[in-house]
Scaffold this active site. Structure first.
Site, PDB file in Angstrom:
ATOM      1  N   GLU A  80     -18.973 -96.462 -66.022  1.00 46.68           N
ATOM      2  CA  GLU A  80     -20.135 -96.359 -65.433  1.00 46.68           C
ATOM      3  C   GLU A  80     -21.305 -97.419 -65.925  1.00 46.68           C
ATOM      4  OE1 GLU A  80     -21.076 -96.007 -62.551  1.00 46.68           O
ATOM      5  OE2 GLU A  80     -18.805 -95.309 -61.762  1.00 46.68           O
TER       6      GLU A  80
ATOM      7  N   SER B 248     -23.532 -43.016 -25.148  1.00 46.22           N
ATOM      8  CA  SER B 248     -23.368 -40.956 -25.139  1.00 46.22           C
ATOM      9  C   SER B 248     -23.392 -40.700 -26.714  1.00 46.22           C
ATOM     10  CB  SER B 248     -22.320 -40.942 -25.196  1.00 46.22           C
ATOM     11  OG  SER B 248     -21.673 -40.500 -23.373  1.00 46.22           O
TER      12      SER B 248
END
Lengths: 771, 163
Positions: free
Chosen positions: A179, A454
């Protein structure tokens, strides 16, 4: 001629020229000062908004820990460990017939940092039988926790900050080689690099190389947009020079290393080499090999173009180009080059490290955090959030749900499922909020409030048992039609699920067979007020309706709230706020808040023992019997089925010795499902328990509880020699005092076993005998 | 009508009468006794949980937690104690340590609740430990201004001393 005329005309104004130049100069200086301020401000302050990281529990490894090979394999795979023959670097492991050698990574745990270390774990069956750390047997070791998600700002960037000293030199060399080879020689802009790029582009006939320095690339990412214009280039150059004036090369390089975009992880952008090395290679940046460093540097120029998963060949060429330049620059030797260049492009076996893969659980974490933290802090301060999330329990639960849906065939299309799994210490370990667990929308486990049916009955029974002078498990109650006046002209007449009447039944049978009429009769005898108080104590909620229908679970509760209610039963009468988060640290590991477990005693352990007994009987002989179709017979458990009107909701809530789970099956439109609690919720629950629980429930008798043989039909005292009896627990000497006549077994007739939980054993005995 | 009866009959009816004859001939009385003894085994109260020797891993952590606590490092003591609690949630020592940590963290209400849990993890014959916990509960109650309740806890502790 014309020029001289123009000059003549302008002559009176020329005397203003120096002033104009001065103004322009001042404007330029002002702009430069402003740019200088911008450069310094952003660099001096907080450079990044760091999302918070959410971690699962660390997997504790100790002798006798319940752990299967398949579970450890999955955990290691998800953690990004690579299976190799000889683990030499953190993030590698080897397995040979249950004998694992794991080179664990370093990690900043909640309690303290721990260095990378080699751990040996031997698994035999479903238990850990040996643990060594660094070659020595140790009582306890642990893996680093799985990062299960994050809390992100609007712009979804993720990164792991690293310091320059952590970055291996070969990664820096590779980056600079490809780079910016003049990085240490220029002042932000490199004329040499621009010239070289122009020459190369002219030679190629098209754009092949840019001339931007690392500083310029950083400026572009940090301060500017990706607009391509001469003006932007000029501004970029000025910013770059200013940056170089104020900050050292090391600071600029470190910032670049943390800023650079290196790919995409689902919706989230992967920034910086620190995160990228974990994302692509499953290892910390410090331990990247030369070929990996070259690959990651190769990607910096265009992570989409050089995506190693999609374009391995392209990446291979680019990586080797990086290695060539490093060789040319004498950063590596010929041998190093050759051995690295030979290696194929290899990333983690599966890039499944998707953020927020467990949305239902993360939803709970986020809600809990919002009580203590601002959204902004959560999304930007890089907090480290340690949770009780157990990925193994989550995978098992998701698998159980998936198997259940497959078994439902076409009917599964309309069904929805939710489940919550809680440890014996009240920690939420897993949540399923949708039948597609990765779905990020409506979280049914937390937000779907449905009638619990229930599931409410244990609360009614508990209300009665809390008055041992009047009610015991052997007390009889009529299961006959009952009319409950609700108001002027309103009468409630609950029916049983089978629409039948069952006469005098014990409170135990009332629960095991889930008789509605008997339950409401009992509840009315005890009083709605007391039943409501029981609900409030079990749940910690005040918003319990003061109506008789709560006895049959008319109120809406989410699976999470049901889990809270049943946890109080599970824990023997101690209520606690179910906990997802263990603690929160700053990004540097300083503790911000520890979420301590708190308990509150709300019921006597003796009474809870009776309730455990009855709920265990639900599974052994009652409506929960089919649990053993899906889970082993020796995994004793207690629980309760729940079905609401027209079978709109199918619930099961229950616990073994180490886990509590709640499962709900229904649909969002409240349509009938054709499922009862047994065929829907129970099936999911039992499949989950078969996967996550390793400890059967044992009934441990607390002080003040004694067992007596009782006649089933009359509820009176009896003896073990008589028929139709069972051994029941009583609190505070509340057992019956009158003796029932004893029915002795008739030797000429077929024997009739009569007690809970034994009939299958009798069958086992018979089967063995027949075999 | 006990449903367990009918549930037994249904699968039993699937067995052939031949096998019934054999089983019956082997002695129904024995089988009945077997059933009853199994019943007792099924429901027999187990030893109530209390402080049994801890396995190596939680034992090591608990010692570390106790050391931190003794040296006043409450944050570390708490995190280690919670780690032990996750491994051994019914152990009296760790539960009572959590109670003491809560108390030192100026939370006598939480400490009192943990102390109840510690009591529930102890068998009645561990009188010395139970007395210690009741004295601790008295202190917690006194700190909350519950003087009468504190006296009551002390009386309970005193009663255990006499026992």
């Amino acid at each position: 001629m014309r020029i001289s005329l123009v000059f003549e005309k302008l002559r009176p104004y020329l005397r203003y020229l120096p002033w104009l130049a001065l103004v322009l100069g001042l404007l330029c200086i002002a702009k430069l000062v402003e740019m200088d301020y911008v450069v310094r401000q952003k660099f001096d302050g907080q450079r990044w908004r760091l999302p918070s990281a959410v971690y699962a529990r660390p997997l504790e490894l100790y002798v006798d820990a319940p752990l299967r090979e398949e579970d450890l394999d999955r955990e290691l795979q998800e953690l990004g460990y690579a299976q190799v023959n000889r683990p030499q670097q953190p993030g590698e492991y080897h397995e040979d017939k249950g004998d694992y050698t794991i080179h664990r990574r370093s990690f900043l745990f909640w309690e303290a940092p721990e260095d990378a270390v080699t751990i040996r774990v031997v698994i035999n069956g479903d238990r850990v039988t040996r643990v060594e750390q660094g070659g020595t047997a140790v009582p306890l070791a642990r893996l680093e926790p799985l990062k299960v998600g994050g809390i992100y700002p609007t712009q979804k960037e993720d990164r792991k900050l690293v310091q320059l000293k952590q970055v291996p030199q070969h990664l820096i060399d590779a980056l600079l080689a490809i780079e910016d080879r003049d990085f240490y020689d220029h002042w932000g802009v490199s004329v040499k690099a621009v010239t070289r790029a122009m020459v190369n582009n002219l030679r190629a006939g098209h754009f092949v190389q840019g001339g931007s320095t690392l500083t310029q690339q950083l400026v572009k990412n940090f301060y500017l947009t990706s607009e391509r214009s001469l003006k932007r280039k000029l501004v970029e150059a000025i910013y770059s020079v200013l940056l170089e004036l104020h900050f050292s090369k090391a600071e600029i390089l470190e910032t670049y290393i943390n800023e650079i975009y290196l790919g995409q992880n689902g919706d989230n952008a992967v920034h910086g080499f620190g995160l990228a090395s974990e994302f692509y290679f499953g290892r910390p940046i410090e331990s990247l090999s030369l070929d990996q460093a070259a690959l990651i540097a190769a990607m910096a120029n265009g992570p989409s173009h050089y995506n190693p998963v999609r374009y391995p060949d392209r990446c291979f060429k680019r990586r080797n180009r990086v290695l060539e330049i490093m060789l040319e620059q004498k950063k590596i030797t010929k041998e190093e080059y050759e051995s690295a260049a030979r290696l194929p492009v290899k990333v983690r076996p599966s890039l499944r490290w998707m953020p927020n893969r467990f949305p239902a659980y993360l939803d709970l974490v986020r809600r809990n955090l919002q009580r203590d933290y601002e959204d902004k802090d959560l999304a930007e301060e890089g907090l480290r959030i340690f949770t009780a999330f157990d990925p193994i329990a989550q995978w098992k639960s998701e698998k159980a749900v998936s198997e259940f849906l497959v078994a439902q065939g076409k009917a599964a299309g309309k069904l929805q499922v939710a489940a919550v799994i809680v440890s014996d210490t009240g920690e939420v370990q897993a949540i399923v909020g949708n039948k597609v667990p990765s779905y990020q929308g409506f979280n049914r486990a937390l937000d779907s409030r449905r009638s619990i049916g229930s599931l409410a009955k244990p609360a009614v029974l508990l209300s009665a048992l809390s008055d041992p002078a009047h009610y015991t498990l052997s007390s009889l109650i009529a299961d006959d039609p009952i009319r409950v006046p609700l108001g002027p002209g309103q009468v409630w007449e609950p029916k049983n699920f089978d629409n039948g009447n069952h006469g005098q039944v014990s409170l135990l049978t009332m629960l095991t067979q889930s008789y509605n009429q008997a339950t409401v009769r009992l509840g009315m005898q005890v009083g709605v007020k007391r039943v409501r108080e029981t609900f409030m104590k079990l749940t910690g909620m005040d918003a319990v309706p003061n109506v008789p229908s709560i006895m049959l679970g008319s109120m809406g509760m989410s699976p999470f709230e049901v889990a809270g209610m049943y946890y109080t039963i599970f824990s023997g009468g101690y209520r606690t706020d179910l906990k997802a988060i263990r603690g929160v640290q700053t990004r540097d590991g300083d503790p911000l808040k520890s979420y301590a477990t708190k308990v509150q005693k709300v019921f006597d352990p003796g009474v809870m023992h009776l309730l455990h007994y009855a709920m265990r009987a639900v599974i052994f002989e009652g409506t929960g019997r089919s649990a053993f179709v899906y889970m082993p017979m020796d995994l004793h458990a207690a629980g309760k089925t729940g079905t609401t009107n027209e079978q709109r909701d199918s619930w099961f809530a229950g616990f073994t010795g180490d886990k509590l789970a709640v499962a709900w099956v229904g649909n969002d439109h409240h349509d009938p499902t054709n499922l009862t609690g047994s065929s829907g919720g129970l099936a999911v629950w039992a499949k989950i328990m078969a996967g996550v629980s390793r400890k059967p429930l044992t009934l441990q008798t607390p002080p003040g509880v004694n067992y007596q043989w009782v006649d089933n039909a009359t509820g009176m005292l009896s003896s073990s020699n008589c028929l139709g009896v069972r051994f029941l627990p009583f609190v505070n000497r509340s057992q019956p005092t009158e003796l029932a006549p004893c029915n002795l077994p008739d030797p000429s007739s077929q024997p009739v076993p009569t007690t809970t939980g034994t009939d299958d054993k009798v069958f086992d005995w018979l089967r063995k005998f027949m075999d | 009508m006990e449903v367990s009866f009918s549930r037994m009959r249904s699968p039993m009816s699937r067995l052939t009468s031949f096998w019934f004859a054999i089983t019956a001939s082997l002695g129904l009385a024995f089988m009945g006794g077997c059933v009853h003894s199994r019943d007792a085994e099924e429901a027999e109260p187990e030893e109530y949980h209390e402080s049994q020797p801890l396995p190596a891993a939680p034992s090591m952590l608990l010692e570390s937690a106790e050391q931190h606590f003794a040296q006043g490092r409450l944050t570390m003591a708490h995190s280690q104690a919670e780690r032990v609690y996750r491994l051994e949630p019914r152990n009296y020592r760790v539960i009572f340590l959590l109670a003491r940590i809560a108390y030192e963290n100026k939370s006598p209400e939480d400490a009192e609740q943990w102390a109840y849990k510690a009591l529930d993890a102890l068998q009645p014959q561990f009188t010395a430990e139970r007395r210690k916990v009741w004295e601790f509960i008295a202190t917690c109650r006194r700190d909350q201004g519950q003087i009468d309740a504190a006296e009551e806890a002390l009386r309970e502790a005193h009663r255990l001393r006499k026992d």
